[in-house]
Every structure is written in C-alpha cells, then in structure tokens.
Motif scaffolding. Structure first.
Motif, PDB file in Angstrom:
ATOM      1  N   ASP A 266       0.829  -1.210   0.000  1.00 50.87           N
ATOM      2  CA  ASP A 266       0.000   0.000   0.000  1.00 50.87           C
ATOM      3  C   ASP A 266       0.864   1.261   0.000  1.00 50.87           C
ATOM      4  O   ASP A 266       0.542   2.247  -0.677  1.00 50.87           O
ATOM      5  CB  ASP A 266      -0.916   0.009   1.228  1.00 50.87           C
ATOM      6  CG  ASP A 266      -2.026  -1.024   1.127  1.00 50.87           C
ATOM      7  OD1 ASP A 266      -2.342  -1.444  -0.002  1.00 50.87           O
ATOM      8  OD2 ASP A 266      -2.569  -1.408   2.183  1.00 50.87           O
ATOM      9  N   LEU A 267       1.949   1.233   0.756  1.00 49.92           N
ATOM     10  CA  LEU A 267       2.841   2.394   0.794  1.00 49.92           C
ATOM     11  C   LEU A 267       3.543   2.591  -0.551  1.00 49.92           C
ATOM     12  O   LEU A 267       3.742   3.731  -0.997  1.00 49.92           O
ATOM     13  CB  LEU A 267       3.872   2.222   1.911  1.00 49.92           C
ATOM     14  CG  LEU A 267       3.318   2.331   3.339  1.00 49.92           C
ATOM     15  CD1 LEU A 267       4.366   1.899   4.357  1.00 49.92           C
ATOM     16  CD2 LEU A 267       2.859   3.755   3.631  1.00 49.92           C
TER      17      LEU A 267
ATOM     18  N   LYS B 136       2.294   1.965  -3.387  1.00 48.96           N
ATOM     19  CA  LYS B 136       1.322   2.572  -4.296  1.00 48.96           C
ATOM     20  C   LYS B 136       1.307   4.089  -4.154  1.00 48.96           C
ATOM     21  O   LYS B 136       0.868   4.801  -5.060  1.00 48.96           O
ATOM     22  CB  LYS B 136      -0.071   2.005  -4.019  1.00 48.96           C
ATOM     23  CG  LYS B 136      -0.220   0.538  -4.400  1.00 48.96           C
ATOM     24  CD  LYS B 136      -1.576  -0.011  -3.983  1.00 48.96           C
ATOM     25  CE  LYS B 136      -1.679  -1.501  -4.293  1.00 48.96           C
ATOM     26  NZ  LYS B 136      -2.960  -2.090  -3.815  1.00 48.96           N
ATOM     27  N   ARG B 137       1.770   4.576  -3.011  1.00 52.98           N
ATOM     28  CA  ARG B 137       1.881   6.022  -2.792  1.00 52.98           C
ATOM     29  C   ARG B 137       3.266   6.539  -3.175  1.00 52.98           C
ATOM     30  O   ARG B 137       3.607   7.693  -2.903  1.00 52.98           O
ATOM     31  CB  ARG B 137       1.593   6.364  -1.326  1.00 52.98           C
ATOM     32  CG  ARG B 137       0.144   6.178  -0.920  1.00 52.98           C
ATOM     33  CD  ARG B 137      -0.084   6.601   0.524  1.00 52.98           C
ATOM     34  NE  ARG B 137      -1.479   6.461   0.893  1.00 52.98           N
ATOM     35  CZ  ARG B 137      -2.410   7.405   0.742  1.00 52.98           C
ATOM     36  NH1 ARG B 137      -2.074   8.586   0.242  1.00 52.98           N
ATOM     37  NH2 ARG B 137      -3.658   7.189   1.098  1.00 52.98           N
TER      38      ARG B 137
ATOM     39  N   LEU C 125       2.762  12.068   4.097  1.00 53.78           N
ATOM     40  CA  LEU C 125       2.476  10.873   3.300  1.00 53.78           C
ATOM     41  C   LEU C 125       2.052   9.709   4.198  1.00 53.78           C
ATOM     42  O   LEU C 125       1.126   8.961   3.871  1.00 53.78           O
ATOM     43  CB  LEU C 125       3.707  10.475   2.485  1.00 53.78           C
ATOM     44  CG  LEU C 125       4.120  11.418   1.353  1.00 53.78           C
ATOM     45  CD1 LEU C 125       5.390  10.907   0.678  1.00 53.78           C
ATOM     46  CD2 LEU C 125       2.998  11.555   0.329  1.00 53.78           C
TER      47      LEU C 125
ATOM     48  N   ALA D  94      -1.433  10.365   5.647  1.00 53.63           N
ATOM     49  CA  ALA D  94      -2.486  10.109   4.661  1.00 53.63           C
ATOM     50  C   ALA D  94      -2.793   8.619   4.558  1.00 53.63           C
ATOM     51  O   ALA D  94      -3.957   8.218   4.437  1.00 53.63           O
ATOM     52  CB  ALA D  94      -2.071  10.659   3.297  1.00 53.63           C
ATOM     53  N   GLN D  95      -1.750   7.785   4.620  1.00 52.71           N
ATOM     54  CA  GLN D  95      -1.975   6.339   4.548  1.00 52.71           C
ATOM     55  C   GLN D  95      -2.711   5.842   5.788  1.00 52.71           C
ATOM     56  O   GLN D  95      -3.635   5.030   5.695  1.00 52.71           O
ATOM     57  CB  GLN D  95      -0.645   5.601   4.404  1.00 52.71           C
ATOM     58  CG  GLN D  95      -0.790   4.097   4.233  1.00 52.71           C
ATOM     59  CD  GLN D  95      -1.576   3.731   2.988  1.00 52.71           C
ATOM     60  OE1 GLN D  95      -1.258   4.178   1.892  1.00 52.71           O
ATOM     61  NE2 GLN D  95      -2.622   2.939   3.145  1.00 52.71           N
TER      62      GLN D  95
ATOM     63  N   SER E  18      -6.283   6.759   5.540  1.00 55.81           N
ATOM     64  CA  SER E  18      -6.971   5.907   4.571  1.00 55.81           C
ATOM     65  C   SER E  18      -7.408   4.595   5.211  1.00 55.81           C
ATOM     66  O   SER E  18      -8.536   4.129   5.006  1.00 55.81           O
ATOM     67  CB  SER E  18      -6.041   5.634   3.383  1.00 55.81           C
ATOM     68  OG  SER E  18      -6.627   4.713   2.484  1.00 55.81           O
TER      69      SER E  18
ATOM     70  N   THR F  66       2.641   1.511   9.246  1.00 53.20           N
ATOM     71  CA  THR F  66       2.701   2.739   8.454  1.00 53.20           C
ATOM     72  C   THR F  66       3.715   3.724   9.020  1.00 53.20           C
ATOM     73  O   THR F  66       4.401   4.427   8.275  1.00 53.20           O
ATOM     74  CB  THR F  66       1.309   3.403   8.393  1.00 53.20           C
ATOM     75  OG1 THR F  66       0.402   2.522   7.721  1.00 53.20           O
ATOM     76  CG2 THR F  66       1.360   4.736   7.661  1.00 53.20           C
TER      77      THR F  66
END
Length: 236
Positions: free
Chosen positions: A35-36, A38-39, A56, A59-60, A63, A108
């Motif tokens: 997932d990270l 993808k950012r 950043l 934000a994850q 989400s 995260t």
C-alpha cells in the motif's frame, strides 16, 4: 441483577475469544508495504520510514481508518437487526478490525509488530485507547495525545497478557452495553449498532494513530540527531 449477570457472561465469553484471537490475528507486513509503494514510498527496512515525509504516512494511516470506519458501520447495521443475541460476534468482529487497524497504523509509521514484544504492544495500545474520555472537540490527535498520557497510569507496560485481555474485554462490554441497550429492539438496534461501531473504530484508530505518530516522531528526531553527530565538522 440479571443484566449484571448477562454482562458478566459476555465479558467471560469475549475474554475467551480474545485469547484465541491473540494467537491468530496477525497481519502480513507486506500488505502494508504494498500500500505504501502505491503512494510512491519504496523502502527496504521499516525504520527507513523515519525519513519519509510525515504527511504521506499520515495520509496512509487516515486511509486505513476511513476504510475500517465505513466497513464496521455497515457491519453494525447488519448485526444490529439480530438484537442482543448477536452482540458477542459483533464485538469479536470489532476487536478483529481494531487489532488489524492498529497493526496497519503501526507499520505505516515504521514499527513492525512481528515479534512477541511488538504483538503485546498492539494489544496494549488497544487497551490504552479504551481508557479515558471519548473524542472531544478540537484536534483529535492532540486530544488523544493528552488522553494517552493519563492512560499510561492504568495500563502498565509490564501488565501480564491475561489481565490485559480481561481489561480489554471488560472495557468493551461495558461500553457497548451502555451505548447499545436499545439493540434489543431490532429495528432501532440496527441504526444504533452501526453508529456505535463507527464511533468505536474512529476513537480506537485516532488514538492509535496518535500513539504511533508520536513514537515515530521521537525515533525520527533520534535518527536526525545521530546523523548530525556523525557528520564531519564544517559540513552543512
């Protein structure tokens, strides 16, 4: 008296379920890594995240929290139609979602809870989020930070696993019995259950984010100080 006995049985049943979840409910860290990525955040070790721009990571984490809030609100509406009989499986699912969410937030911010100490910290963080007041007006993260300072007095880092899980079971049952007595009336219970689940995950996730964000900042500052001390004199 009947209500207290029913509440006691629910605590015992949830406590037993938590012991089973403790051994089985662990997330594959590679899912969060994916997932990270993808950012646009690529890294080899989790401590490398201490150098990633904090917005950043925030934000994850947000989400993950938003997803779990929506998911559990819908689940609560469905189970709420079953009344009090389905409260236990609903609580088990909530704990499952909360633990997975806390793990995602932990990862995260650069903390891999794969070892035994990390696993216990995940459950300790859940216990910490269940103490103190509900979310108050103002910035949720700053409110949560203040609540955590008070909560640490109640949840010792050396608390054994059995009393820790018992504490969690009691806190969760008390909260949902208090807020969802109306659940025994199915038509009203579905709406109450959905809202209660949403608020529960919101509070757990926001406080957990506050905990790991604060821990992340401390580690980030330590890394920066170490880098400065190792820099040759005269380099800017």
């Amino acid at each position: 008296m009947a209500v207290e006995e029913a509440q006691g049985r629910l605590v015992a049943a949830l406590d037993e379920a938590l012991h089973k979840l403790y051994d089985s409910l662990w997330l594959d860290p590679l899912l969060v890594k994916s997932d990270l990525e993808k950012r646009g955040i690529f890294f080899r070790s989790w401590d490398a995240l201490f150098a990633v721009p904090l917005p950043l990571l925030d934000a994850q984490a947000k989400s993950y929290l938003d997803h779990e809030k929506a998911l559990n609100a819908l689940r609560g509406v469905g189970l709420g139609t079953g009344g009090a009989l389905l409260m236990l499986p609903d609580l088990e699912e909530l704990v499952r979602s909360a633990i997975l969410l806390i793990q995602k937030i932990s990862l995260t911010y650069g903390f891999d809870p794969s070892n035994e100490a990390g696993r216990k910290e995940i459950w300790r963080v859940l216990a910490l989020t269940l103490t103190g007041e509900d979310l108050l007006a103002g910035d949720p993260l700053s409110v949560s930070a203040r609540l955590f300072e008070k909560s640490r007095e109640k949840i010792s880092e050396n608390m054994g696993l059995t009393p820790l899980l018992r504490f969690i079971a009691k806190k969760i049952v008390w909260r949902f019995v208090k807020r969802r007595v109306i659940q025994v009336v199915p038509l009203f219970g579905s709406a109450v259950a959905g809202f209660a689940n949403y608020r529960f995950i919101e509070e757990i996730g926001t406080k957990a984010q506050s905990y790991y964000r604060s821990k992340h900042l401390s580690c980030r500052e330590a890394v920066e100080r170490e880098g400065e001390s190792g820099r040759p004199e005269g380099e800017g």
